[in-house]
Design a protein around this motif. Structure first.
Motif, mmCIF file in Angstrom:
data_model
loop_
_atom_site.group_PDB
_atom_site.id
_atom_site.type_symbol
_atom_site.label_atom_id
_atom_site.label_comp_id
_atom_site.label_asym_id
_atom_site.label_seq_id
_atom_site.Cartn_x
_atom_site.Cartn_y
_atom_site.Cartn_z
ATOM 1 N N THR A 10 0.832 -1.196 0.000
ATOM 2 C CA THR A 10 0.000 0.000 0.000
ATOM 3 C C THR A 10 0.865 1.244 0.000
ATOM 4 N N ILE A 11 0.316 2.300 -0.524
ATOM 5 C CA ILE A 11 1.052 3.555 -0.609
ATOM 6 C C ILE A 11 0.947 4.352 0.695
ATOM 7 N N GLY A 12 -0.023 4.029 1.517
ATOM 8 C CA GLY A 12 -0.236 4.790 2.747
ATOM 9 C C GLY A 12 -1.179 5.943 2.481
ATOM 10 N N GLY A 13 -1.480 6.659 3.527
ATOM 11 C CA GLY A 13 -2.402 7.774 3.394
ATOM 12 C C GLY A 13 -2.309 8.663 4.616
ATOM 13 N N VAL A 14 -3.336 9.413 4.842
ATOM 14 C CA VAL A 14 -3.362 10.353 5.963
ATOM 15 C C VAL A 14 -3.240 9.606 7.292
ATOM 16 N N PHE A 15 -3.923 8.474 7.426
ATOM 17 C CA PHE A 15 -3.955 7.748 8.691
ATOM 18 C C PHE A 15 -3.173 6.436 8.672
ATOM 19 N N SER A 16 -2.444 6.161 7.594
ATOM 20 C CA SER A 16 -1.692 4.907 7.524
ATOM 21 C C SER A 16 -0.330 5.128 6.881
ATOM 22 N N GLU A 17 0.612 4.305 7.267
ATOM 23 C CA GLU A 17 1.974 4.355 6.736
ATOM 24 C C GLU A 17 2.057 3.463 5.494
ATOM 25 N N PRO A 18 2.947 3.768 4.565
ATOM 26 C CA PRO A 18 3.154 2.861 3.430
ATOM 27 C C PRO A 18 3.746 1.544 3.926
ATOM 28 N N SER A 19 3.406 0.444 3.259
ATOM 29 C CA SER A 19 3.825 -0.876 3.738
ATOM 30 C C SER A 19 5.053 -1.428 3.023
ATOM 31 N N TYR A 20 5.549 -0.764 1.976
ATOM 32 C CA TYR A 20 6.632 -1.359 1.187
ATOM 33 C C TYR A 20 7.914 -1.541 1.976
ATOM 34 N N SER A 50 -1.481 1.711 -5.278
ATOM 35 C CA SER A 50 -0.755 0.594 -4.676
ATOM 36 C C SER A 50 0.419 0.212 -5.578
ATOM 37 N N TYR A 51 1.322 -0.551 -4.990
ATOM 38 C CA TYR A 51 2.553 -0.946 -5.678
ATOM 39 C C TYR A 51 2.738 -2.445 -5.590
#
Length: 65
Positions: A10-20, A50-51
């Motif tokens: 996932t790329i992440g967002g306002v309330f979440s961190e990217p997971s890569y 997403s990636y």
């Protein structure tokens, strides 16, 4: 010889961190090496949502013989 693994991140967002980064760190412990990160899903404005993390691992050819 190599084997490959493809993991969606996932790329992440306002309330979440990217997971890569977490995906790369977790797989590196098992001998996987980062090959490339590719965007796979885009929103209506052309921004990636997403990636796909592409990893490779050396296969021990001596063990197969």
């Amino acid at each position: 010889m190599y084997r490959y693994k493809f993991v969606e991140a996932t790329i992440g967002g306002v309330f979440s961190e990217p997971s890569y980064r977490q995906i790369i760190d977790e797989h590196a412990k098992d001998g996987w090496k980062l090959v490339q990160v590719l965007p796979i899903n885009y929103n209506g404005h052309g921004k990636p949502k997403s990636y796909e993390v592409i990893l490779e691992q050396v296969v021990n050819e001596d063990a197969e013989e």
